[in-house]
Scaffold this motif. Structure first.
Motif, PDB file in Angstrom:
ATOM      1  N   SER A  38      -2.033   1.995   2.791  1.00  0.00           N
ATOM      2  CA  SER A  38      -2.441   3.284   2.447  1.00  0.00           C
ATOM      3  C   SER A  38      -3.400   4.449   1.648  1.00  0.00           C
ATOM      4  CB  SER A  38      -0.421   4.743   2.556  1.00  0.00           C
ATOM      5  OG  SER A  38      -0.414   4.238   1.367  1.00  0.00           O
ATOM      6  N   THR A  39      -3.325   3.929   0.141  1.00  0.00           N
ATOM      7  CA  THR A  39      -3.661   4.003  -1.023  1.00  0.00           C
ATOM      8  C   THR A  39      -4.921   3.306  -0.354  1.00  0.00           C
ATOM      9  OG1 THR A  39      -3.321   1.808  -2.193  1.00  0.00           O
ATOM     10  CG2 THR A  39      -1.716   4.190  -2.753  1.00  0.00           C
ATOM     11  N   MET A  60     -14.990  13.105  -2.844  1.00  0.00           N
ATOM     12  CA  MET A  60     -13.695  13.050  -3.757  1.00  0.00           C
ATOM     13  C   MET A  60     -13.800  11.786  -4.560  1.00  0.00           C
ATOM     14  SD  MET A  60     -11.339  16.435  -2.896  1.00  0.00           S
ATOM     15  CE  MET A  60     -10.448  15.558  -2.291  1.00  0.00           C
ATOM     16  N   PRO A  61     -13.240  11.679  -5.700  1.00  0.00           N
ATOM     17  CA  PRO A  61     -12.569  10.398  -6.646  1.00  0.00           C
ATOM     18  C   PRO A  61     -11.803   9.554  -5.684  1.00  0.00           C
ATOM     19  CG  PRO A  61     -12.708  12.193  -7.933  1.00  0.00           C
ATOM     20  CD  PRO A  61     -12.435  12.459  -6.478  1.00  0.00           C
ATOM     21  N   GLN A  62     -11.302   8.445  -6.055  1.00  0.00           N
ATOM     22  CA  GLN A  62     -10.650   7.693  -4.220  1.00  0.00           C
ATOM     23  C   GLN A  62      -9.568   7.682  -5.093  1.00  0.00           C
ATOM     24  OE1 GLN A  62     -11.122   3.802  -3.067  1.00  0.00           O
ATOM     25  NE2 GLN A  62     -13.705   3.794  -3.644  1.00  0.00           N
ATOM     26  N   VAL A  63      -8.674   8.317  -6.659  1.00  0.00           N
ATOM     27  CA  VAL A  63      -8.088   8.028  -7.218  1.00  0.00           C
ATOM     28  C   VAL A  63      -6.974   9.279  -6.759  1.00  0.00           C
ATOM     29  CG1 VAL A  63      -9.135   9.802  -9.413  1.00  0.00           C
ATOM     30  CG2 VAL A  63      -6.296   8.570  -9.524  1.00  0.00           C
ATOM     31  N   VAL A  64      -8.408  10.317  -6.472  1.00  0.00           N
ATOM     32  CA  VAL A  64      -7.351  11.788  -5.643  1.00  0.00           C
ATOM     33  C   VAL A  64      -6.576  11.167  -4.734  1.00  0.00           C
ATOM     34  CG1 VAL A  64      -7.390  13.572  -4.314  1.00  0.00           C
ATOM     35  CG2 VAL A  64      -8.439  13.101  -6.604  1.00  0.00           C
ATOM     36  N   LEU A 100      -3.293   9.094  -5.037  1.00  0.00           N
ATOM     37  CA  LEU A 100      -2.033   9.997  -5.380  1.00  0.00           C
ATOM     38  C   LEU A 100      -1.269  10.551  -4.272  1.00  0.00           C
ATOM     39  CD1 LEU A 100      -3.375  11.770  -8.235  1.00  0.00           C
ATOM     40  CD2 LEU A 100      -1.201  10.184  -8.446  1.00  0.00           C
ATOM     41  N   LEU A 101      -2.698  10.764  -3.228  1.00  0.00           N
ATOM     42  CA  LEU A 101      -1.410  11.720  -2.199  1.00  0.00           C
ATOM     43  C   LEU A 101      -1.127  10.884  -0.978  1.00  0.00           C
ATOM     44  CD1 LEU A 101      -4.979  14.103  -1.242  1.00  0.00           C
ATOM     45  CD2 LEU A 101      -2.754  14.694  -1.902  1.00  0.00           C
ATOM     46  N   ALA A 102      -1.509   9.531  -1.000  1.00  0.00           N
ATOM     47  CA  ALA A 102      -0.972   8.722  -0.163  1.00  0.00           C
ATOM     48  C   ALA A 102       0.605   8.516  -0.892  1.00  0.00           C
ATOM     49  CB  ALA A 102      -1.289   6.958  -0.237  1.00  0.00           C
ATOM     50  N   GLY A 103       0.810   8.412  -2.038  1.00  0.00           N
ATOM     51  CA  GLY A 103       1.912   8.777  -2.084  1.00  0.00           C
ATOM     52  C   GLY A 103       2.393   9.463  -2.201  1.00  0.00           C
ATOM     53  N   ILE A 104       2.396  10.551  -2.402  1.00  0.00           N
ATOM     54  CA  ILE A 104       2.539  12.359  -2.447  1.00  0.00           C
ATOM     55  C   ILE A 104       3.289  11.986  -0.798  1.00  0.00           C
ATOM     56  CG2 ILE A 104       2.333  14.617  -2.223  1.00  0.00           C
ATOM     57  CD1 ILE A 104       1.279  14.063  -5.028  1.00  0.00           C
ATOM     58  N   ILE A 105       2.069  12.232  -0.581  1.00  0.00           N
ATOM     59  CA  ILE A 105       2.686  12.280   1.854  1.00  0.00           C
ATOM     60  C   ILE A 105       3.945  10.938   1.967  1.00  0.00           C
ATOM     61  CG2 ILE A 105       1.301  12.626   3.813  1.00  0.00           C
ATOM     62  CD1 ILE A 105      -0.843  13.076   2.711  1.00  0.00           C
ATOM     63  N   SER A 128      -2.262  -1.758  -9.574  1.00  0.00           N
ATOM     64  CA  SER A 128      -2.934  -0.303  -9.082  1.00  0.00           C
ATOM     65  C   SER A 128      -1.945   0.571  -7.826  1.00  0.00           C
ATOM     66  CB  SER A 128      -3.996  -0.457 -10.332  1.00  0.00           C
ATOM     67  OG  SER A 128      -5.448  -0.463  -9.189  1.00  0.00           O
ATOM     68  N   PRO A 129      -2.430  -0.250  -6.908  1.00  0.00           N
ATOM     69  CA  PRO A 129      -2.484   0.758  -6.160  1.00  0.00           C
ATOM     70  C   PRO A 129      -0.375   0.696  -5.550  1.00  0.00           C
ATOM     71  CG  PRO A 129      -3.352  -0.934  -5.162  1.00  0.00           C
ATOM     72  CD  PRO A 129      -3.670  -0.879  -5.964  1.00  0.00           C
ATOM     73  N   VAL A 130      -0.080   0.408  -6.714  1.00  0.00           N
ATOM     74  CA  VAL A 130       1.461   0.209  -6.466  1.00  0.00           C
ATOM     75  C   VAL A 130       1.818   1.547  -7.623  1.00  0.00           C
ATOM     76  CG1 VAL A 130       3.318  -0.784  -7.273  1.00  0.00           C
ATOM     77  CG2 VAL A 130       2.522  -1.968  -5.694  1.00  0.00           C
TER      78      VAL A 130
END
Lengths: 431, 431
Positions: free
Chosen positions: A16-17, A29-33, A36-41, A275-277
């Protein structure tokens, strides 16, 4: 949950990340966004597929330490000394103004008895600059090797060090049973200790590599272990945050001759698993229903504060150092984005009880906002104009150092691609 | 323990496994022996500095999966088909004889009601060949590209697959509530499922890489996620051990064109963090006081069984395929060493209740013994003699494939070394 269920969690996080990262990258848009979204969703805030576990938290903690270690590895102290004056002034004012903005803004919302430290902490979060987004954008535009581009690079590195010092002081003060002098003494002792270790580490590594040549893999593993120990020692013996220790450990290793190799191995370890985790676990911590109207307003104000404070702070610093008005605005805009360091500091704050959970959502929103807005604004302020003060390309060793790790990675890939192409040709000829 | 104490644990594991590994390497013993010793010495059995934690166990589990995934990645099915006949016969007889030896020997010692499965399980552990020690030794002696050397390489790879099938069947039977036919059906279904997934995965990857070129890093991360999912699916839906799933996932990826790159990234992830934790955690499980006289005698007999069964089994197989007596003994000796696969299978057995804790010590001793004795015996049986049947060098694509990942790593290092040397020269000239 079965004993092997965590395997699926890790796989879900990786996929997902990566996928969200690619989607956000595609829409520039930057990948870090995306990560983060992956975790939130996927997290309890929305779909509820992923939940925090002890295992994930500990991997995320290692992830944080590795990210800070990498930041240290990429900071070349020698070069920084040469860049000297102007970057330093830009960084200092560019840290103090956001600190003040963050403190004042939070004061209106925080009624906790521990408010002073908590408000300062939000200020500290606002000081962190994530230069990678800016660097990527400027590189694309061919503007990285301008006077403004260089000033941004230098100032962002010093920024990290100042932010770390601020974090160190404030986390030291978290334990209210000890007095301020004792805390400061411990911090000074820690930096002295780091200096001494750094001095001997450099000698030892030189001695080792003069005698043995083929020990790079070993050196990577031991450097990583050194980073973990330094993080532990910082927190355990000096009361300094473990991420400070990891950053200083990175600085120490970056002083040795084999730092590029270590950085590339650490990077692989980082992107393959930890870092994905970390990014997902940050997203998992965000629970949307907590975003009441009041917190939503706070989020918006925090975004504005983050935006303005860097433009004003860094711009002022640049102006003091003789940059033109146009250049000062460019430098200020280049320093807006807050990325992983702000997230790392924030999650540290929650762990230490220095930040209330309710402020975590706004901080994430601020990070996403500044990360997304920076490239847009950069493209705007760096538009070519008559008598552009940034017309001449500047030579900079700082820039070279920054690009070295990346170049190494790219060269390895190119070599491998060629190797594979050769093999495929062979296969075609045989059949 | 503080929340950050596990950082120190990880650092201790990295340093101790590396140091002990180097010490054993210096006295010409395999590094895996050193890594095991590190765990035993630091663990509760002796110094008691390290203890098993949930975190370590889960990292170790990922470590096991990554090791099996790597084993699968290194197995080139196409080449194996070409090597064909003789390697297959050597592997089959070389698996059946140790299985029988292990079963019979354990029968004398095991009075548990579940004895049949448990004894078979010890037999399965004895089937696993760890070819890396043999390859290293033969390479040093310049004997890897002989007829015997090639037969060993081919047979050891098939060995892994046969061992995996044995393990799959026996772990499937662990749940006694289902009958044998249902278990076998599920296993067959799993292999059919793997074949279908493998077929489509290959097409998909080819399609993807034909369209995008610069996606290697992404491919590594997604391959790793694929491995984790396959491990999960194997265990969850088919009742097949997760390590079987990981191995098959490796086979599927090894069928794609970018396998070398994935293997090198997975290797970095492995040696930087997770396989040291796995080896240390195996050592941590060994509690010395449990080694009563009876168990000590069993350990010695298990070592003898491990030694003789491979020499007899593989030697017999080689003899059937027309190898000379000298060659057959060489092949038999080359297959003696049991390494990480035996350890992986054993730790899986304990987790599933298919192996009693008391047999764990003897298995470790057997692994250490066979790993240490193999190079010694190999040097002895490969001594040059008049009319040596292995005089001619053999060309083998299997061998080439085996050396590819290693060559890539070596080339990257050489390139980096040169780069660093150039930089150092520059620095010298400047100053």
């Amino acid at each position: 949950m079965d004993s092997y269920g965590f395997l699926l969690d890790v796989a879900l996080i990786l996929i997902s990340t990566k996928l969200f990262g690619l989607i956000t990258k595609r829409i520039e848009m930057p990948q870090v966004v995306g990560a983060l979204l992956a975790g939130i969703i996927l997290g309890p805030g929305m779909l509820g597929i992923l939940h925090e576990t002890e295992f994930m938290n500990q991997i995320a903690e290692i992830g944080v330490i590795v990210l800070m270690f990498s930041a240290g590895l990429e900071t070349d102290m020698e070069e920084l000394k040469k860049t000297g004056g102007s970057s330093f002034v830009i960084a200092v004012i560019g840290v103090l103004v956001p600190l003040a903005f963050g403190y004042v803004l939070t004061s209106f919302y925080n009624t906790s008895p521990n408010a002073f430290l908590e408000n300062m902490f939000i200020g500290i979060i606002l000081t962190a600059t994530s230069v990678s987004i800016t660097v990527e954008t400027l590189k694309e535009m061919g503007k990285l090797n301008t006077a403004s581009g260089n000033a941004i690079l230098g100032a962002a590195l010093i920024d990290d060090i100042l932010g770390i010092i601020g974090l160190t002081v404030i986390t030291g003060m978290a334990d209210t049973s000890v007095n301020l002098m004792a805390v400061l003494l411990k911090i000074v002792l820690f930096f002295v200790f780091s200096g001494v270790v750094g001095f001997f580490a450099r000698k030892l590594v030189k001695y080792w590599f003069d005698r043995h040549d083929n020990t790079l893999r070993r050196f990577s593993v031991l450097s990583f272990a050194f980073c973990l120990i330094f993080a532990y020692v910082a927190e355990h013996f000096f009361g300094v945050a473990d991420i400070t220790g990891a950053f200083i450990a990175g600085l120490i290793i970056s002083n040795t001759s084999k730092c590029t190799y270590v950085a590339s191995r650490i990077e692989t370890l980082s992107y393959m698993l930890i870092s994905p985790v970390f990014f997902a676990s940050i997203g998992l911590k965000v629970v949307l229903p907590e975003l009441s109207t009041q917190i939503l307003i706070f989020s918006i104000l925090l975004c504005v504060a983050a935006l303005l404070s860097k433009i004003i702070g860094c711009g002022l610093g640049a102006r003091c150092c003789g940059f033109t008005n146009v250049q000062s605005v460019r430098i200020g805009v280049g320093m807006i984005s807050r990325g992983e360091v702000a997230l790392i500091v924030a999650s540290k704050g929650i762990a230490l009880g220095l930040m209330q959970e309710q402020f975590f959502g706004p901080v994430i929103i601020m990070v996403v906002f500044t990360t997304v807005i920076t490239p847009v604004l950069l493209k705007f302020v760096f538009k070519e104009r008559a008598n552009d003060p940034d017309i001449a390309a500047v030579h900079s060793e700082l820039l070279e150092h920054y690009e070295e790790v990346e170049a190494y990675e790219a060269a390895s890939q190119a070599m491998l691609d060629q190797h594979i192409r050769m093999k495929e040709n062979e296969a075609t000829q045989e059949s």
